[in-house]
Enzyme design. Structure first.
Site, PDB file in Angstrom:
ATOM      1  N   HIS A 174       0.823  -1.220   0.000  1.00 42.66           N
ATOM      2  CA  HIS A 174       0.000   0.000   0.000  1.00 42.66           C
ATOM      3  C   HIS A 174       0.849   1.258   0.000  1.00 42.66           C
ATOM      4  CE1 HIS A 174      -3.709  -2.277   1.787  1.00 42.66           C
ATOM      5  NE2 HIS A 174      -3.499  -2.556   0.520  1.00 42.66           N
TER       6      HIS A 174
ATOM      7  N   CYS B  45       9.195  17.105 -13.342  1.00 38.70           N
ATOM      8  CA  CYS B  45       8.456  17.811 -14.416  1.00 38.70           C
ATOM      9  C   CYS B  45       7.908  19.154 -13.958  1.00 38.70           C
ATOM     10  CB  CYS B  45       7.305  16.914 -14.924  1.00 38.70           C
ATOM     11  SG  CYS B  45       5.909  16.794 -13.778  1.00 38.70           S
TER      12      CYS B  45
END
Ligand code: BV8
Length: 225
Positions: free
Chosen positions: A106, A136
């Site tokens: 998880h 980015c």
């Protein structure tokens, strides 16, 4: 009889002071799952979700492993066969307790991921909505945890290990969340001996060959010896 697969949940970290999800006063009692552990909740209110994980990151930073974590690390070192340690937990107490090769199905509080380019990096103590991705530069950073409706990590490897397992142990999990809660079925299909170590019998408790009730810090060291 030498392939062991272990699945741990929030209960193994309870005695280290980290809240569970479904016990009285647990994390889900304080927040609605839909608001803090789904992509939709994050899209609706990223500040709330960052605050939820920032609080858990701060709580986890002060937590120390207990005897159950240390016992599993010892088992990994001393067992003559293979030990696969899978955790639903996003804390690092297994690693702090000496375990290597922990599969965080998880995700982890220690990780951040960019929702735009999928770049991953170590999460700062406090994440904020206007943080930008170091790769980015999009303002799309999120905790690298698996929310409801998202595919857990390493599922192919996990099902491969479950197909060859001889002993399957579930420790400190309520057996409410899938696909993890279904692992005992896979283990039974492989002909494994299955054991549940929990404070009380879980949602899938009836599927285990053996149940050992009690706090993990006592039941796990006993089981490992
Ligand atoms: C998926 C995030 C499919 C990180 C978590 C509708 C739409 C989509 C999916 C579903 C749907 N309906 C059902 C589903 C499936 C869903 C699900 O199972 N829902 C449940 C509520 C019915 N599952 C998912 O969505 C999963 N993904 O199915 O993807 C898919 C397929 C293809 C393509 C894409 C997707 C994703 C599930 C992961 C969700 N993220 N957490 C974080 O915030 O931590 S789940 C959350 O619950 C935690 O990760 C936690 O690990 C997990 C399970 O909880 P437990 O660890 O068991 O903790 P809990 O408090 O419940 O129990 C503690 C136990 O310990 C108790 O039994 C207690 O007695 C015991 N205990 C306490 N103290 C001690 C102790 N034991 C021993 N000693 C002690 N001292």
């Amino acid at each position: 009889m030498n392939n062991i697969v272990i699945l741990t949940g929030a209960g193994i970290s309870a005695e280290s002071g980290l809240g569970t999800f479904r016990d009285a006063g647990g994390l889900w009692a304080q927040h609605r799952i839909e608001d803090v552990a789904t992509p939709e909740g994050f899209a609706r209110d990223p500040d709330l979700v960052h605050a939820f994980y920032n609080a858990r990151r701060a709580n986890a930073a002060g937590a120390r492993p207990n005897a159950a974590h240390h016992a599993l690390a010892r088992l990994q070192r001393e067992w003559r066969g293979s030990v696969t340690l899978i955790t639903q937990n996003v804390d690092d107490l297994h690693e702090q307790g000496g375990s290597g090769d922990v599969m965080h199905m998880h995700g982890t509080l220690a990780g951040a991921v960019c929702g735009q380019c999928q770049h991953r990096w170590p999460a700062p103590q406090e994440m904020a909505t206007d943080d930008t991705c170091p790769a980015c530069h999009a303002p799309a950073t999120r905790p690298d945890v698996v929310w409801f409706g998202e595919m857990p990590y390493d599922m192919d490897i996990i099902y491969d290990r479950l197909a060859m397992v001889d002993i399957f142990a579930a420790i400190g999990t309520s057996g409410q969340v899938y696909p993890a809660a279904g692992f005992v079925q896979e283990a039974r299909r492989a002909g494994a001996h299955t054991v549940e170590l929990n404070l009380e019998s879980s949602g899938v408790g009836g599927l285990f060959d053996e149940t050992r009730l009690g706090p993990a810090s006592q039941s796990v060291p006993l089981w490992v010896t």
